[in-house]
Design an enzyme around this catalytic site. Structure first.
Site, PDB file in Angstrom:
ATOM      1  N   ASP A 143     -56.892  16.469 -31.013  1.00 26.93           N
ATOM      2  CA  ASP A 143     -56.058  17.270 -31.499  1.00 26.93           C
ATOM      3  C   ASP A 143     -55.034  18.114 -30.556  1.00 26.93           C
ATOM      4  O   ASP A 143     -54.061  18.427 -30.840  1.00 26.93           O
ATOM      5  CB  ASP A 143     -56.210  17.996 -32.793  1.00 26.93           C
ATOM      6  N   SER A 144     -55.833  17.867 -29.424  1.00 25.90           N
ATOM      7  CA  SER A 144     -55.098  18.418 -28.087  1.00 25.90           C
ATOM      8  C   SER A 144     -53.697  17.542 -27.819  1.00 25.90           C
ATOM      9  O   SER A 144     -52.811  18.299 -27.253  1.00 25.90           O
ATOM     10  CB  SER A 144     -56.078  18.351 -26.843  1.00 25.90           C
ATOM     11  N   ASP A 150     -59.883  12.785 -33.852  1.00 26.48           N
ATOM     12  CA  ASP A 150     -60.263  14.231 -34.468  1.00 26.48           C
ATOM     13  C   ASP A 150     -59.426  14.273 -36.005  1.00 26.48           C
ATOM     14  O   ASP A 150     -58.498  13.832 -36.261  1.00 26.48           O
ATOM     15  CB  ASP A 150     -59.383  15.433 -33.751  1.00 26.48           C
ATOM     16  N   LYS A 190     -64.262  12.950 -35.800  1.00 25.45           N
ATOM     17  CA  LYS A 190     -64.639  14.126 -35.381  1.00 25.45           C
ATOM     18  C   LYS A 190     -64.301  15.282 -35.906  1.00 25.45           C
ATOM     19  O   LYS A 190     -63.206  15.247 -36.169  1.00 25.45           O
ATOM     20  CB  LYS A 190     -64.354  14.377 -33.624  1.00 25.45           C
ATOM     21  N   GLU A 227     -64.816  19.633 -36.141  1.00 26.65           N
ATOM     22  CA  GLU A 227     -65.212  21.075 -35.796  1.00 26.65           C
ATOM     23  C   GLU A 227     -66.135  21.727 -36.558  1.00 26.65           C
ATOM     24  O   GLU A 227     -66.145  21.664 -37.845  1.00 26.65           O
ATOM     25  CB  GLU A 227     -64.303  22.065 -35.293  1.00 26.65           C
ATOM     26  N   GLU A 249     -68.418  22.450 -26.361  1.00 29.36           N
ATOM     27  CA  GLU A 249     -67.323  22.840 -25.361  1.00 29.36           C
ATOM     28  C   GLU A 249     -67.260  24.445 -25.246  1.00 29.36           C
ATOM     29  O   GLU A 249     -67.728  25.350 -25.943  1.00 29.36           O
ATOM     30  CB  GLU A 249     -65.964  22.962 -26.219  1.00 29.36           C
TER      31      GLU A 249
END
Length: 276
Positions: A49-50, A88, A118, A120, A187
Site C-alpha cells: 500500500d506504499s 497488501d 499481506k 498488518e 519493519e
C-alpha cells in the site's frame, strides 16, 4: 534473461521452506514494466500500500483503496512469471473481522490471480489470518512499525524501544505464526528484537529496517533506485534514477527548444507512389 514459464512461479510452500536457509529476495512492484525488470531477480514481489505514496502522491497508506490495490496487482501479474506475488490488504478492508477480511482477500485473488495477501498485525488480526488460511488464502503478516497506524502513532516510528512494546511485538509475531501465516514482514525494529522474533517463529521473517538477521529482505523499489531526494535510514541506494531522469529530460527539453529534435532520423519520409 528469458522469462520462465508460469508453471515455474515460486509458491507459498517454497517461501515457507526457506526458513533458516537461503535468504529471500523481495521488492515492491506496482506496474507491469517494473515487474518485468524485477521478476527474474526476486523471490517475492509485494504490491504494497506504499503505492499510495510512491505513485499517487498521498501522505501515507490510509487513502489507498481496495480497487487501487487490485488495479496495480493486475499490472504486476501481467509483468511477472517467476516471483511469488503478494498484495497488501489496504486500510479499512479487513479490520472489522474475519468476514470482511475474507471478502476483501477473495476479491483480490479472483480479480488479479495473485496467490497471497499481506495484513498488518492489529488487534484481533490473528483470528482473521486463521480464518483466511483455513479457507485457502495464504497470508503474510506484518509486525513492528505498522504504516497503516501512522495517524494513531504520529507518523512512522521505529518500534521495540521499551520492554512493553517489545513484549507486544513478540506476542503479535507468535500469534501471527500460530494463526498460519506463511511469512512475517518485520519493519522498523532493532537487530536484537528482529533476532528474537526470527528465532521465536516457525516461518521466515522478511526484514525492512530490521537488520540482516531476518530470513529475507524487502525494500520499496523506488527508494532503492534513488527516485526520491530523501530515503529512510535503512535504505541503501543502488542507483540514481532521479539523476538519470533529470539529465535525460533536460537534454530532451534543450533539443526541442533548439529544434534539434526531431531530426531526419525521427521523421517519416514519403516513398514513391505505388504503381497502377
Amino acid at each position: 534473461m528469458s522469462k520462465q514459464s508460469k508453471s515455474s512461479r515460486i509458491t507459498v510452500p517454497q517461501i515457507r521452506a526457506r526458513k533458516g536457509g537461503e535468504k529471500i529476495v523481495c521488492l515492491t512492484a506496482y506496474t507491469t514494466p517494473v515487474a518485468e525488470l524485477l521478476d527474474p531477480h526476486c523471490d517475492l514481489l509485494l504490491i504494497g500500500d506504499s503505492v499510495g505514496m510512491v505513485l499517487h502522491g498521498l501522505p501515507g497508506p490510509v487513502g489507498v483503496t481496495l480497487d487501487m490495490m487490485i488495479l496495480h496487482a493486475q499490472a504486476v501479474m501481467r509483468g511477472s512469471e517467476h516471483a511469488l506475488v503478494v498484495v497488501d490488504l489496504p486500510f479499512g478492508s479487513y479490520e472489522r473481522g474475519p468476514d470482511q477480511a475474507f471478502k476483501s482477500a477473495s476479491k483480490i485473488l479472483r480479480k488479479t490471480g495473485c496467490p497471497a495477501v499481506k495484513v498488518e498485525a492489529s488487534e484481533g488480526v490473528a483470528e482473521s489470518i486463521a480464518f483466511l488460511v483455513s479457507r485457502g488464502i495464504p497470508v503474510m503478516g506484518h509486525i513492528g512499525l505498522r504504516p497503516q497506524a501512522m495517524n494513531v502513532e504520529g507518523g512512522f516510528k521505529a518500534k521495540g524501544r521499551t520492554a512493553d512494546e517489545r513484549g507486544r511485538i513478540l506476542a503479535e509475531a507468535r500469534a501471527v505464526d500460530a494463526a498460519g501465516a506463511f511469512a512475517i514482514l518485520v519493519e522498523g525494529v532493532t537487530p536484537d528484537l528482529a533476532a528474537e522474533i526470527t528465532a521465536s517463529v516457525s516461518v521466515p521473517t522478511i526484514g525492512i529496517g530490521a537488520s540482516n538477521v531476518c530470513d529475507g529482505q524487502i525494500l520499496v523499489t523506488d527508494d532503492m533506485l534513488g527516485l526520491f531526494y530523501w530515503t529512510p535510514k535503512f535504505v541503501r541506494r543502488y542507483g540514481d534514477m532521479r539523476g538519470l531522469i533529470e539529465k535525460a529530460v533536460t537534454q530532451y527539453a534543450d533539443d526541442v527548444r533548439s529544434g534539434a529534435f526531431p531530426d531526419e532520423r525521427e521523421t517519416y519520409k514519403l516513398g514513391p507512389k505505388p504503381g497502377p
